[in-house]
Design an enzyme around this catalytic site. Sequence first.
Site, short mmCIF file in Angstrom:
data_model
loop_
_atom_site.label_atom_id
_atom_site.label_comp_id
_atom_site.label_asym_id
_atom_site.label_seq_id
_atom_site.Cartn_x
_atom_site.Cartn_y
_atom_site.Cartn_z
CD GLN A 160 -4.66 -25.11 15.13
OE1 GLN A 160 -4.44 -24.01 14.66
NE2 GLN A 160 -3.68 -25.88 15.60
CG HIS A 177 -3.37 -20.85 18.14
ND1 HIS A 177 -2.07 -20.43 18.18
CD2 HIS A 177 -3.36 -22.05 17.52
CE1 HIS A 177 -1.29 -21.34 17.62
NE2 HIS A 177 -2.05 -22.33 17.21
CD GLU A 206 -4.01 -21.03 9.82
OE1 GLU A 206 -2.89 -20.54 10.04
OE2 GLU A 206 -4.97 -20.96 10.63
CG HIS A 207 -4.07 -25.53 10.26
ND1 HIS A 207 -4.46 -24.41 10.97
CD2 HIS A 207 -2.72 -25.48 10.17
CE1 HIS A 207 -3.38 -23.71 11.30
NE2 HIS A 207 -2.32 -24.34 10.82
CG ASP A 251 0.79 -25.82 14.62
OD1 ASP A 251 0.53 -25.28 13.53
OD2 ASP A 251 -0.06 -25.99 15.51
CG HIS A 299 4.10 0.31 -28.40
ND1 HIS A 299 3.70 1.55 -27.97
CD2 HIS A 299 4.13 -0.49 -27.30
CE1 HIS A 299 3.49 1.51 -26.65
NE2 HIS A 299 3.75 0.28 -26.22
#
Length: 438
Positions: free
Chosen positions: A266, A269, A335-336, A369, A428
């Site tokens: 990771q 990235h 996230e992961h 992924d 109403h």
Amino acid sequence: MLSRIDLRGRVPSAAELRAALPRAEVDVDAVLHHVRPLVEDVRARGVEAVLEHGEKFDKVRPASVRVPAAELERALAELDPAVRAALEESIARARKVHADQRRVDTTTQVVPGGTVTERWVPVARVGLYAPGGLAVYPSSVVMNVVPAQIAGVESLVVCSPPQEEFGGLPHPAILAAAALLGVTEVWAVGGALAVALLAYGGTDTDGRALEPVDLVTGPGNIYLTAAKRLLRGLIGIDSEAGPTEIAILADGTADPVHVAADLISQAEHDTLAASVLVTTSEELADAVDAELERRTAATKHAERVRTALTGKQSGTVLVSDLADGLRVVDVYAAEHLEIQTADAREVASRVRAAGAVFVGPHSPVSLGDYCAGSNHVLPTGGCARHSSGLSVQTFLRGIHVIDYSEDALREVASHVVALANAEDLPAHGEAVTARFRG
């Protein structure tokens, strides 16, 4: 290599944990003043503004925004057979998983003659973004397009930045992935400009209309995220995605080679990518640090990886036991999230906040992924505490259809009137009683 936070012997409050845990600092507000003029210029001048600004950012000016169909076909024909086979497998697995997500309409009979039906209706037109910065992501084309298609979206466009190396076209792998999926509309436009053009639409250089969309999905840089924030409301968005994150909850049974390799996967990235180890074992933490030093020096993007691993967004958190570890990862809401412990499946079943959970030594994030069948467009920055990743549901809207007979309305009329009067909204109630004159 990783900085350390020692939480052994104490269990901080959720507020204290949020403040203490490593996290990338991404201030979208800080770039809004750069992005707003671009968005407003695209609104005013359309494609001309997109091409003019895009040439400054991307160092190339495509002949048109929409990629010719022949270029999609050519990219697929020239695609490396091994990459094509891998994409085909990724598509097949993603379709298998996402097909089971499609909701069905349900009708509830509230009373005799009175029903409420929930219909699931796909968004009419969507824009799907595939980044093209430090890396190129044909896998993101798969992850965005497959759930949209299964939801029944009738019109979709894939956007990806033009590349100087390829004469102003998006990367050939992006085009090939789109072609494999049957996508016929691809725009060569990136970042905030892409979001603005998707929101407002325009007229291409050849006079063809570039129709606006209702929803934009897909990750990108901070400028794309800022444009999403500015245009949310005019368009729907999936999320404001930040830098990628991995957290690994591990005990002394974990293999430090696996843990280090996954943290690095990771970190490559982006220099802002977050790699966090939460462990009950100081011995494992030491072994992982040693392995990180060895593997980082040998990896292709060593400088980027080292910057990410030594940044304030990455680190090791030592905890007394797995119960404390679970508390930490739930507050962090990665996230992961990998679970590399004894009885990993049972531990994973107790996780309450993560974009996706990867169980045991043979379910690395890299699998998700590309080829697990799951979706890799996931919430970041702690948003997994309240939000889900991209799915078929992202592209569906639930619409309630109310169908009452005269008798069914008459039966409940007095309750409607009572509640309307209680809220000082008598008209109403009169809208009901007007149906029963006398």
